[in-house]
Design a protein around this motif. Structure first.
Motif, PDB file in Angstrom:
ATOM      1  N   VAL A 170     -53.071  -3.065 -57.040  1.00 22.90           N
ATOM      2  CA  VAL A 170     -53.287  -4.004 -55.955  1.00 22.90           C
ATOM      3  C   VAL A 170     -53.947  -5.283 -56.477  1.00 22.90           C
ATOM      4  O   VAL A 170     -53.548  -6.395 -56.135  1.00 22.90           O
ATOM      5  N   THR A 171     -54.915  -5.083 -57.349  1.00 17.54           N
ATOM      6  CA  THR A 171     -55.548  -6.275 -57.908  1.00 17.54           C
ATOM      7  C   THR A 171     -54.562  -7.049 -58.765  1.00 17.54           C
ATOM      8  O   THR A 171     -54.570  -8.275 -58.791  1.00 17.54           O
ATOM      9  N   ALA A 172     -53.687  -6.298 -59.441  1.00 18.46           N
ATOM     10  CA  ALA A 172     -52.690  -6.994 -60.250  1.00 18.46           C
ATOM     11  C   ALA A 172     -51.801  -7.838 -59.346  1.00 18.46           C
ATOM     12  O   ALA A 172     -51.430  -8.960 -59.684  1.00 18.46           O
ATOM     13  N   PHE A 173     -51.474  -7.307 -58.174  1.00 20.76           N
ATOM     14  CA  PHE A 173     -50.608  -8.063 -57.261  1.00 20.76           C
ATOM     15  C   PHE A 173     -51.301  -9.293 -56.699  1.00 20.76           C
ATOM     16  O   PHE A 173     -50.681 -10.315 -56.500  1.00 20.76           O
ATOM     17  N   SER A 174     -52.579  -9.168 -56.411  1.00 18.61           N
ATOM     18  CA  SER A 174     -53.249 -10.348 -55.864  1.00 18.61           C
ATOM     19  C   SER A 174     -53.299 -11.468 -56.906  1.00 18.61           C
ATOM     20  O   SER A 174     -53.350 -12.639 -56.568  1.00 18.61           O
ATOM     21  N   GLY A 175     -53.223 -11.072 -58.174  1.00 23.21           N
ATOM     22  CA  GLY A 175     -53.149 -12.088 -59.220  1.00 23.21           C
ATOM     23  C   GLY A 175     -51.809 -12.794 -59.250  1.00 23.21           C
ATOM     24  O   GLY A 175     -51.637 -13.804 -59.931  1.00 23.21           O
ATOM     25  N   LEU A 176     -50.850 -12.249 -58.516  1.00 25.26           N
ATOM     26  CA  LEU A 176     -49.521 -12.857 -58.498  1.00 25.26           C
ATOM     27  C   LEU A 176     -49.461 -14.096 -57.618  1.00 25.26           C
ATOM     28  O   LEU A 176     -48.499 -14.844 -57.653  1.00 25.26           O
ATOM     29  N   LEU A 177     -50.483 -14.267 -56.775  1.00 25.44           N
ATOM     30  CA  LEU A 177     -50.468 -15.352 -55.787  1.00 25.44           C
ATOM     31  C   LEU A 177     -50.113 -16.722 -56.379  1.00 25.44           C
ATOM     32  O   LEU A 177     -49.213 -17.397 -55.859  1.00 25.44           O
ATOM     33  N   VAL A 216     -65.943   0.887 -54.332  1.00 26.85           N
ATOM     34  CA  VAL A 216     -66.360  -0.378 -54.945  1.00 26.85           C
ATOM     35  C   VAL A 216     -67.205  -1.159 -53.950  1.00 26.85           C
ATOM     36  O   VAL A 216     -66.809  -1.374 -52.819  1.00 26.85           O
ATOM     37  N   ARG A 217     -68.358  -1.571 -54.391  1.00 25.25           N
ATOM     38  CA  ARG A 217     -69.223  -2.387 -53.546  1.00 25.25           C
ATOM     39  C   ARG A 217     -69.045  -3.844 -53.951  1.00 25.25           C
ATOM     40  O   ARG A 217     -69.169  -4.178 -55.135  1.00 25.25           O
ATOM     41  N   ILE A 230     -54.610   1.562 -56.927  1.00 21.15           N
ATOM     42  CA  ILE A 230     -55.849   0.780 -56.820  1.00 21.15           C
ATOM     43  C   ILE A 230     -55.852  -0.411 -57.780  1.00 21.15           C
ATOM     44  O   ILE A 230     -55.955  -1.557 -57.351  1.00 21.15           O
ATOM     45  N   PRO A 231     -55.710  -0.150 -59.080  1.00 20.92           N
ATOM     46  CA  PRO A 231     -55.689  -1.324 -59.971  1.00 20.92           C
ATOM     47  C   PRO A 231     -54.447  -2.185 -59.763  1.00 20.92           C
ATOM     48  O   PRO A 231     -54.492  -3.395 -59.957  1.00 20.92           O
ATOM     49  N   ASP A 290     -61.059  -9.697 -55.415  1.00 23.42           N
ATOM     50  CA  ASP A 290     -62.381  -9.092 -55.194  1.00 23.42           C
ATOM     51  C   ASP A 290     -62.392  -8.331 -53.880  1.00 23.42           C
ATOM     52  O   ASP A 290     -62.888  -7.198 -53.784  1.00 23.42           O
ATOM     53  N   ILE A 291     -61.851  -8.988 -52.831  1.00 28.46           N
ATOM     54  CA  ILE A 291     -61.857  -8.357 -51.515  1.00 28.46           C
ATOM     55  C   ILE A 291     -60.963  -7.112 -51.513  1.00 28.46           C
ATOM     56  O   ILE A 291     -61.324  -6.066 -50.998  1.00 28.46           O
ATOM     57  N   MET A 292     -59.802  -7.262 -52.139  1.00 26.69           N
ATOM     58  CA  MET A 292     -58.855  -6.162 -52.144  1.00 26.69           C
ATOM     59  C   MET A 292     -59.438  -4.918 -52.800  1.00 26.69           C
ATOM     60  O   MET A 292     -59.203  -3.801 -52.365  1.00 26.69           O
TER      61      MET A 292
END
Lengths: 329, 746
Positions: A255-262, A326-327, A252-253, A316-318
């Protein structure tokens, strides 16, 4: 959700425009040496009949460099919104063309790096969490910290020194060998692969550390959770406990770390690319920025800001996608 | 055995074991109460990695901040090495072109060459003795008389014709020689009136030549004085006493003392010298036989007045201003001083101030009323040279000498002085009446290769010998009195002489030695010392930037978190904006802006700190805001609010201390990353600049491929220092995080 998205997008756009304005103001502090060079060249071409100072004024006018910063920025923004980022002064081509020529090398390099990174750091992170306070944990922790503490240019140079200079097994820099055009398709792929080994190794070493620590911390948290104890109490095998129950929750966390890789994915690795002279977006834009190539620098910084905002929204979406608890908002 | 011992052991153990048993489990004495700070400290030092980090950092700080105090070298000290390699010393050549020695501006050279064909050595054009060749050069008439008819070394004397008079068509004299003889003038006038067409006529045995044009007639008479001499020979004066003595400090000391004492004679090493002249016009030191040696002039070296001014870098500049320049009437002062010196007075008064004169052996000090030396008078020596030095440029002397050589005479007379001529076969030596050798005449030309080289007589002799004997090497005594080996290389008839010369080269990229434990870098500076100064900058940048970030972050994050609402929204958008600006591109652009503006090294360091701080504070602001947002809602804050404590106290006494641990942890880890960023900037050449150093800018040298391949000691240690230091900060940061928050696992 959609309301949140719209608000977030609007905010992102505003930040990008303001950020671009800041960048533009700073970049305009650079004396337009490019203009001066061109004016002198033109003046020399006319055998000195036309003074270069006159030409400079004319060129400044043509390139919109004579007005105030604000008017120049508005002009740039208007064109940029239409997708016209102008011609790069350094590469003498439309900026977007230069970009599309080089971006894929950066992306390719980053994709390979991502695979290497994930393959190394996630298993090691899990290992460290399972053997907390054992020798393995200490080794992994020190290794991870050392990776974080290493300056990228230093790893790159040391790798070059060892493998290219001393052992002479890998090419020193560039993306293509001198026989590139003589060999077949597979030969070409092999050649590029050989050239990419060191840059990818550099980038991997740089990013392994943080991902490993991230995995370890999250894994530890999950391993201490009640549902893991429950799973163990049920008599599940350790393998199942770790792989099915613990690891999935660790994701879970992550995934957010990966989206920061963009941003780093498309933004290129400026220093690594420069050290190995990989013609990716990082190397090209570094050169352009040093030369005060305003159109290219503006494009690159704006591009990076767009990527950053996109990655924030994406994360946020991920969050919401991965963890239904998470809402959004 | 065992029973007794066992009992003894039991007795010893007993009191220790009994004591805790008497206490209850929750006895207050059992619980060691530690302050929260102590608790954190204990937890911290239990962590091995954190302790290792602390030790690393301590070593780095000692190395960087104390190291330079003990280092024998300064920050930008360059090192040189002495290398002995063959260097060009002099050139020799067999002279095959005529030299012309005559009065300045004698316009004869091309005319002579024309008259003689091409006057080169080995030319088949053979002249008989006393043959005269008339020729014209630039409308002047000359006669060439051959002194020496030998094929190998012809020498010629050139006689001019004097323009005696010009008489116009109307019979008026438009030009007339100053000392023209009355009879000659009458003859010329008679010839002009006759208006004949002859181009010459005879007057008392002198042939007067006439140049007739439509408007005037010009009359020329032969001059009895030669205007120039042409020869292959080169003359080398055989003595160099003046220059030798000038570098002999003992001699100068003796002369100075004699001048100061007002004596007129001085003896040194058995030679007598005469001092003449006075204070005002300067002194002349001569040999007792009258040959001039030195002009001695008194040099007023002023006591100095310091003027403090500041240059562009902000360093004070000391400008020396002469004492005399500070006076309103320097001429008056000089006059008063001269009078006092001539009168041998011990003091004098000028503009109501009393100046004291103190004499030492060598100098005279004039002391101002303040007690400071105002003027120092010492002697300056300028060699006059021997009178024989001038001889080899004197055409009449050369003429006499060449005539003697041509006639095979054993000597000649010049200006009433007798000179002897010694034929050495290939060259000649001229001796004066006293039998001293004064001149060497030979057809070998020579010259020194560079300004510092003074060719000694010994060198000239040995060179000529070697050239004639076709030898490739010879040894001679050079200007410093040292025996030197020389070798000759012949290129196109030029004999190039080279000697082994010591040159000082920049000792760059030198491998590690005991003097330089890590060798020297590309600028010839000691890497070990450079790394110390680099560490200062790197660590300093880290700390200053972090404090700057903390300052901005705590204020903005704190305000935002505490007040919330609109303030929070605005500030957070601001934070997001700063966060959105790409970090490295911005640093690179700002770096090249500073490059273009030619910002000085110190200013640049400050600018870099400010930029790093401004681009980096957002992270801390977010942490502070988040922390304060959550703390604000907690019970103790509600209680604080309820007790009516004022806002600033609530923030600084109750909120901030609770944020502190997190801040310390983040700042420590942040220090490492700031050092990394600064190093990266340095590596890209956008960080601090020479003469400053940082670890990154030291590694920058690796961009030169040669440094990377051959000089590992320049860049590997700097990188290791960065790695170890950042690692140290990360270890400590991790340790602190664990110590502050034991629940959170590393």
């Amino acid at each position: 959700m959609s309301k949140f998205l719209i608000r977030r997008l609007l905010l992102g756009a505003m930040i990008i425009i303001l950020g671009a304005l800041v960048t533009y103001s700073v970049i305009r502090c650079l004396p337009a040496s490019y203009m001066e060079k061109m004016a002198r060249q033109l003046s020399a071409g006319s055998q000195g009949r036309v003074k270069w100072q006159d030409l400079l004024a004319e060129l400044n006018h043509q390139y919109g460099m004579d007005g105030s910063i604000i008017s120049g920025f508005v002009r740039w923004l208007g064109q940029a919104l239409k997708g016209n980022f102008g011609d790069s002064w350094m590469y003498m081509k439309p900026v977007t063309k230069v970009f599309s020529e080089v971006i894929w090398w950066s992306v390719l390099m980053n994709i390979i790096t991502l695979f290497v990174e994930v393959l190394i750091s996630i298993p090691l992170g899990i290992l460290a969490a399972r053997k907390q306070y054992h020798a393995a944990d200490y080794i992994v922790t020190v290794f991870a910290l050392a990776c974080i503490s290493l300056p990228s240019f230093y790893i790159g140079t040391v790798l070059k020194y060892v493998f290219a200079v001393k052992l002479n097994v890998l090419p020193l820099y560039g993306l293509w060998g001198r026989n590139y055009f003589q060999v077949g398709t597979w030969g070409k792929i092999g050649d590029i692969a050989l050239h990419l080994i060191m840059p990818v190794a550099t980038l991997s070493i740089l990013s392994i550390g943080s991902l490993m620590r991230y995995t370890r911390t999250n894994m530890l948290e999950v391993l201490n959770a009640d549902y893991i104890r429950t799973a163990r109490a049920k008599g599940l095998s350790e393998k199942v406990v770790i792989n099915k129950h613990a690891f999935r929750n660790t994701l879970i966390p992550l995934v957010t770390a990966f989206s920061g890789l963009l941003p780093s994915f498309f933004g290129g690795a400026m220093i690594t690319e420069t050290i190995f002279q990989i013609p990716g977006i990082g190397y090209k834009s570094f050169q352009a920025m040093l030369q005060g190539d305003i159109p290219f620098a503006m494009f690159y910084t704006t591009f990076l800001m767009v990527l950053t905002q996109a990655s924030l929204i994406l994360s946020d979406i991920m969050y919401a996608v991965v963890d239904p608890r998470v809402r959004v908002n | 055995m065992s029973k007794n011992k066992q009992e003894e052991l039991n007795k010893q153990k007993a009191p220790q074991e009994q004591e805790p048993e008497q206490m209850k489990l929750d006895d207050a004495r059992r619980v060691k109460v530690l302050s929260p700070g102590m608790l954190v400290f204990k937890r911290f030092i239990r962590n091995k990695l954190a302790v290792a980090g602390i030790i690393i950092l301590a070593v780095m700080f000692v190395y960087s901040f104390l190291g330079p105090i003990f280092s024998p070298y300064t920050r930008a000290q360059m090192f040189f090495k002495e290398v002995t390699e063959p260097g060009k010393y002099a050139t020799g050549k067999f002279n095959t072109d005529s030299r012309f020695i005559g009065e300045a501006g004698t316009p004869v050279q091309s005319g002579v060459l024309k008259a003689l064909g091409t006057q080169k050595k080995g030319n088949k054009y053979v002249l008989t003795q006393d043959q005269e060749i008339p020729f014209t050069a630039r409308n002047e008439h000359y006669t060439l008389k051959v002194i020496n008819p030998s094929e190998t070394a012809p020498a010629c004397a050139i006689y001019g014709t004097s323009h005696a008079a010009t008489i116009g068509r109307d019979g008026k004299i438009t030009h007339q020689m100053d000392n023209i003889d009355e009879g000659l003038l009458a003859a010329i006038q008679a010839d002009a009136e006759a208006g004949g067409k002859e181009t010459e006529f005879d007057y008392n045995g002198t042939t007067v030549s006439v140049e007739i044009s439509k408007i005037e007639r010009k009359y020329y008479v032969p001059s009895t004085e030669s205007v120039a001499v042409s020869t292959y020979n080169i003359y080398t004066p055989i003595q160099g006493k003046a220059s030798e003595l000038q570098s002999d400090t003992e001699f100068l000391h003796a002369v100075s003392a004699a001048v100061m004492a007002g004596e007129t004679a001085v003896s040194y090493n058995g030679t007598d010298f005469v001092i003449s002249g006075d204070v005002e016009n300067g002194f002349v030191l001569s040999y007792a036989n009258g040959a001039g040696l030195f002009n001695i002039s008194r040099d007023y070296r002023y006591g100095t007045v310091n003027v403090e001014s500041v240059d562009a870098e902000g360093n004070p500049v000391t400008e020396e201003k002469g004492f005399l320049e500070t006076l309103t009437d320097p001429e008056g002062f000089t006059a008063a001083l001269t009078e006092a010196l001539n009168g041998d007075a011990a003091s004098f008064t000028f503009e109501e101030a009393e100046y004291t004169i103190e004499k030492t052996d060598v100098e005279i000090h004039v002391i101002a009323p303040t007690g400071e030396p105002a003027v120092v008078i010492s002697n300056n020596f300028v060699p006059v040279g021997s009178k024989y030095d001038a001889l080899n440029a004197d055409k009449d002397f050369v003429f006499a000498l060449e005539t003697a050589i041509a006639n095979g005479d054993a000597g000649f007379e010049f200006n009433g002085e007798q000179f002897a001529l010694v034929d050495n076969g290939d060259d000649y030596t001229v001796q004066n009446a006293a039998g001293e050798e004064i001149l060497l005449a030979s057809d070998i030309a020579y010259g020194a290769e560079s300004k510092g080289i003074e060719l000694t007589l010994d060198f000239v002799k040995k060179l000529q010998e070697a050239m004639r004997n076709k030898e490739n090497t010879f040894s001679f005594v050079d200007q410093h009195g040292e025996e030197t080996e020389a070798s000759i290389q012949i290129v196109n008839g030029n004999y190039y002489v080279s000697t082994m010369q010591k040159t000082s080269l920049l000792d760059f990229r030198a491998a590690p030695t005991s003097a330089h434990p890590l060798g020297t870098d590309v600028n010839g500076m000691d890497v070990f010392t450079r790394l110390m100064y680099g560490g200062r900058v790197s660590l300093l940048v880290g700390f200053v930037v972090i404090f700057f970030e903390l300052f901005l972050g705590v204020i903005i994050g704190g305000i935002s978190g505490y007040f919330g609402g609109v303030v929070d929204t605005i500030l957070m958008r601001f934070v997001e904006l700063f966060n959105a600006i790409p970090f490295y591109p911005m640093l690179i652009i700002l770096g090249s802006v500073m490059d273009n503006m030619h910002v000085g090294a110190t200013q640049r360091l400050f600018m870099t700190m400010v930029i790093l701080g401004i681009l980096g504070w957002t992270g801390i602001a977010r942490i502070v805001r988040g922390q304060i947002l959550s703390l604000r809602e907690q019970d103790f804050m509600v209680a604080a609010e309820a007790t009516g404590i004022r806002t600033s106290r609530r923030i600084f006494r109750h909120l901030i201390p609770n944020v502190m641990p997190l801040l310390i942890v983040n700042a420590t880890a942040g220090l490492g990353s700031v050092i990394l960023t600064e190093a990266t900037l340095g590596f890209l050449g956008l960080g601090v600049k020479y003469p400053m150093a940082s670890w990154g800018s030291i590694i920058n040298q690796v961009n030169d491929m040669q440094v990377m391949q051959t000089a590992w000691w320049i860049w590997i240690p700097a990188g290791l220092l960065i790695l170890v230091t950042v690692l140290g900060f990360n270890f400590v940061g991790d340790g602190l995080r664990d110590a502050f928050d034991p629940k959170m696992k590393r």
